[in-house]
Design an enzyme around this catalytic site. Structure first.
Site, PDB file in Angstrom:
ATOM      1  N   ARG A  17      -1.135  -1.935  -6.989  1.00 15.61           N
ATOM      2  CA  ARG A  17      -1.376  -3.068  -6.073  1.00 15.61           C
ATOM      3  C   ARG A  17      -2.337  -4.070  -6.711  1.00 15.61           C
ATOM      4  O   ARG A  17      -2.118  -5.277  -6.669  1.00 15.61           O
ATOM      5  CB  ARG A  17      -1.941  -2.527  -4.767  1.00 15.61           C
ATOM      6  CG  ARG A  17      -2.235  -3.553  -3.669  1.00 15.61           C
ATOM      7  CD  ARG A  17      -2.547  -2.783  -2.391  1.00 15.61           C
ATOM      8  NE  ARG A  17      -3.226  -3.561  -1.383  1.00 15.61           N
ATOM      9  CZ  ARG A  17      -2.619  -4.333  -0.483  1.00 15.61           C
ATOM     10  NH1 ARG A  17      -1.301  -4.456  -0.504  1.00 15.61           N
ATOM     11  NH2 ARG A  17      -3.309  -4.982   0.426  1.00 15.61           N
ATOM     12  N   HIS A  75      -3.051   2.536  -5.825  1.00 14.77           N
ATOM     13  CA  HIS A  75      -3.721   1.271  -5.537  1.00 14.77           C
ATOM     14  C   HIS A  75      -3.895   0.430  -6.787  1.00 14.77           C
ATOM     15  O   HIS A  75      -3.994  -0.793  -6.709  1.00 14.77           O
ATOM     16  CB  HIS A  75      -5.076   1.531  -4.870  1.00 14.77           C
ATOM     17  CG  HIS A  75      -5.381   0.584  -3.756  1.00 14.77           C
ATOM     18  ND1 HIS A  75      -4.628   0.524  -2.598  1.00 14.77           N
ATOM     19  CD2 HIS A  75      -6.342  -0.358  -3.625  1.00 14.77           C
ATOM     20  CE1 HIS A  75      -5.118  -0.403  -1.801  1.00 14.77           C
ATOM     21  NE2 HIS A  75      -6.155  -0.958  -2.399  1.00 14.77           N
ATOM     22  N   TYR A  78      -9.416 -10.722  -6.775  1.00 19.00           N
ATOM     23  CA  TYR A  78      -8.484 -10.706  -7.899  1.00 19.00           C
ATOM     24  C   TYR A  78      -8.638 -11.949  -8.772  1.00 19.00           C
ATOM     25  O   TYR A  78      -8.279 -11.916  -9.945  1.00 19.00           O
ATOM     26  CB  TYR A  78      -7.049 -10.575  -7.391  1.00 19.00           C
ATOM     27  CG  TYR A  78      -6.848  -9.288  -6.630  1.00 19.00           C
ATOM     28  CD1 TYR A  78      -6.823  -8.073  -7.295  1.00 19.00           C
ATOM     29  CD2 TYR A  78      -6.726  -9.285  -5.250  1.00 19.00           C
ATOM     30  CE1 TYR A  78      -6.672  -6.880  -6.598  1.00 19.00           C
ATOM     31  CE2 TYR A  78      -6.573  -8.101  -4.547  1.00 19.00           C
ATOM     32  CZ  TYR A  78      -6.551  -6.907  -5.226  1.00 19.00           C
ATOM     33  OH  TYR A  78      -6.415  -5.740  -4.535  1.00 19.00           O
ATOM     34  N   ARG A  89       0.842  -1.190   0.000  1.00 17.09           N
ATOM     35  CA  ARG A  89       0.000   0.000   0.000  1.00 17.09           C
ATOM     36  C   ARG A  89       0.882   1.246   0.000  1.00 17.09           C
ATOM     37  O   ARG A  89       2.010   1.217   0.490  1.00 17.09           O
ATOM     38  CB  ARG A  89      -0.910   0.015   1.232  1.00 17.09           C
ATOM     39  CG  ARG A  89      -1.792  -1.215   1.387  1.00 17.09           C
ATOM     40  CD  ARG A  89      -2.543  -1.180   2.698  1.00 17.09           C
ATOM     41  NE  ARG A  89      -3.425  -2.330   2.882  1.00 17.09           N
ATOM     42  CZ  ARG A  89      -3.080  -3.459   3.487  1.00 17.09           C
ATOM     43  NH1 ARG A  89      -1.850  -3.587   3.983  1.00 17.09           N
ATOM     44  NH2 ARG A  89      -3.935  -4.455   3.621  1.00 17.09           N
ATOM     45  N   HIS A 119      -3.425  -9.067   3.428  1.00 15.67           N
ATOM     46  CA  HIS A 119      -4.857  -9.153   3.689  1.00 15.67           C
ATOM     47  C   HIS A 119      -5.112 -10.037   4.903  1.00 15.67           C
ATOM     48  O   HIS A 119      -4.554 -11.137   5.003  1.00 15.67           O
ATOM     49  CB  HIS A 119      -5.594  -9.755   2.487  1.00 15.67           C
ATOM     50  CG  HIS A 119      -5.696  -8.825   1.322  1.00 15.67           C
ATOM     51  ND1 HIS A 119      -5.869  -9.272   0.030  1.00 15.67           N
ATOM     52  CD2 HIS A 119      -5.663  -7.472   1.247  1.00 15.67           C
ATOM     53  CE1 HIS A 119      -5.935  -8.240  -0.787  1.00 15.67           C
ATOM     54  NE2 HIS A 119      -5.809  -7.138  -0.070  1.00 15.67           N
ATOM     55  N   LYS A 158      -1.431  -2.523   8.197  1.00 11.62           N
ATOM     56  CA  LYS A 158      -2.568  -2.122   9.017  1.00 11.62           C
ATOM     57  C   LYS A 158      -2.493  -2.793  10.380  1.00 11.62           C
ATOM     58  O   LYS A 158      -2.122  -3.956  10.485  1.00 11.62           O
ATOM     59  CB  LYS A 158      -3.876  -2.490   8.319  1.00 11.62           C
ATOM     60  CG  LYS A 158      -4.167  -1.643   7.074  1.00 11.62           C
ATOM     61  CD  LYS A 158      -5.522  -1.964   6.498  1.00 11.62           C
ATOM     62  CE  LYS A 158      -5.854  -1.046   5.327  1.00 11.62           C
ATOM     63  NZ  LYS A 158      -7.183  -1.338   4.746  1.00 11.62           N
TER      64      LYS A 158
END
Length: 306
Positions: free
Chosen positions: A255, A252, A287, A157, A278, A181
Site C-alpha cells: 500500500r 501494508h 507519502y 488494505r 483516507h 473503514k
C-alpha cells in the site's frame, strides 16, 4: 481481554454498544478500544480507584508513565491516550462523570517514521517469482499472484482485500468496489497485470478450491473458506523475506509502495487520497515526504556538488 474490575464492567459494556451500534466500528476496532480502556481501569483499581468518577488527571499520567517505563512505543502510548480521551468524553456526555480528567492529558510526541517502500526493481523480482510458481496452474500460486497484483495495483488494505466478493469486480471497467473503514464504500481502479492475474485465478485457480463454504468470497484459503488476514499477511511476508535492501514488511508495504509510486508518477494528491480511502488528506501527505526523501537521496548520489 482480561476480566474488567466489577465497578467498571457495566460502563464498558455500554461503551462497547455505543462503538458498535452508533459509531459503526468494526469488531477488530472495538476489541482494540476495549483492550486499551481495560488496561487503564485495571491500573486505576490497583491504585485504589473504585469508580470512574474518582479517576484523576494524575492517575492518567501515572498510567502513561508506567507504559513508558515498560518501554512501550510512543505510537502505542499515544494511541491508548487518544482512546481513553474519547472514552471519557463519552462518559461525560452520558452523565456518568461530571468532568473529563483527560482534557489536559498529553501523550508523548510520536516519532515520525517513513513507511517502507519497495522499488520497481524489487517489485518486478517479486512478480517474476510469483509468475514462475504459477506456470503449472497450482491454484495457491495463482491466488497468491492475483493477491499481490491486486494489493499493489489498487493500494487497498489487507482487511479490504479479504473482504472482497466476486461481484465486487467490474471486469469491463477494471475497478473494485471496496468496503473500507467505517463501512464506507469506494471504487478503486486496477491495471492490466492485475486484471490478467485475477482472470487466471478466477478461471483456473478458484474453481479448484471452491466448496460449499466459499460463498461469494473472491480469495479463498486452502480449504475453500474465505481467506483471512493472517493468511494474506503470511503470503506477503514470505515473499518479502527473499527481497534484499528493503525495510518493507507485510501487505501494508505494498500500500505504501502504491501511494509513493503514484505520486512519483505525477498523480494528484486528492486522487491518491480517494484511492487509498483516507478520510484526511494529512494522512496521504506522508507519502509526499517519502517521495521527497527519495528525490534527495538520488540528488545526493548523482549531483557533483550535493
Amino acid at each position: 481481554m482480561q476480566q474488567l474490575p466489577e465497578p467498571f464492567q457495566s460502563i464498558v459494556a455500554r461503551y462497547q454498544g455505543y462503538l458498535s451500534a452508533e459509531r459503526n466500528r468494526s469488531v477488530h476496532t472495538v476489541r482494540a478500544y476495549l483492550t486499551d480502556i481495560g488496561g487503564l481501569l485495571r491500573f486505576a483499581q490497583e491504585s485504589g480507584v473504585t469508580g470512574l468518577e474518582e479517576l484523576t488527571l494524575a492517575d492518567l499520567r501515572s498510567w502513561l508513565g508506567s507504559m513508558d517505563a515498560q518501554g512501550q512505543a510512543r505510537s502505542t502510548i499515544a494511541r491508548r491516550a487518544a482512546t481513553v480521551r474519547s472514552f471519557l468524553a463519552w462518559a461525560v456526555r452520558e452523565e456518568l462523570i461530571e468532568t473529563n480528567p483527560a482534557l489536559r492529558l498529553r501523550a508523548p510526541k510520536q516519532e515520525k517514521t517513513l513507511p517502507g517502500v519497495l522499488s520497481s526493481k524489487q517489485l518486478n523480482g517479486i512478480f517474476e517469482t510469483l509468475r514462475a510458481a504459477a506456470t503449472d496452474g497450482d491454484p495457491i500460486a495463482l491466488r497468491d499472484t492475483a493477491l499481490v497484483e491486486v494489493l499493489y495495483g489498487t493500494g487497498i488494505r489487507v482487511g479490504e482485500l479479504v473482504g472482497l466478493d466476486s461481484d465486487h469486480l467490474d471486469v469491463d471497467r477494471r475497478t473494485l468496489r471496496v468496503v473500507g473503514k467505517g463501512n464506507k464504500e469506494r471504487t478503486v481502479p486496477y491495471g492490466v497485470p492485475a486484471a490478467h492475474a485475477l482472470d487466471d485465478w478466477l478461471r483456473r485457480g478458484r474453481p479448484r478450491l471452491v466448496t460449499a463454504a466459499s460463498g461469494y468470497a473472491l480469495f479463498l484459503g486452502r480449504r475453500g473458506g474465505r481467506m483471512d488476514q493472517r493468511q494474506a499477511r503470511s503470503t506477503v511476508e514470505r515473499l518479502f523475506a527473499g527481497v534484499e535492501g528493503t525495510s518493507a514488511t507485510g501487505p501494508h508495504a505494498l500500500r505504501h509502495s502504491t501511494a509513493t509510486h503514484l505520486l512519483d508518477g505525477g498523480a494528484d494528491l486528492r486522487a491518491v487520497q480517494e484511492i487509498l480511502g483516507h478520510s484526511s488528506l494529512a494522512t496521504t501527505q506522508i507519502y509526499t515526504h517519502v517521495s521527497v526523501d527519495r528525490l534527495r537521496s538520488s540528488y545526493e548520489q548523482a549531483h557533483p556538488r550535493a
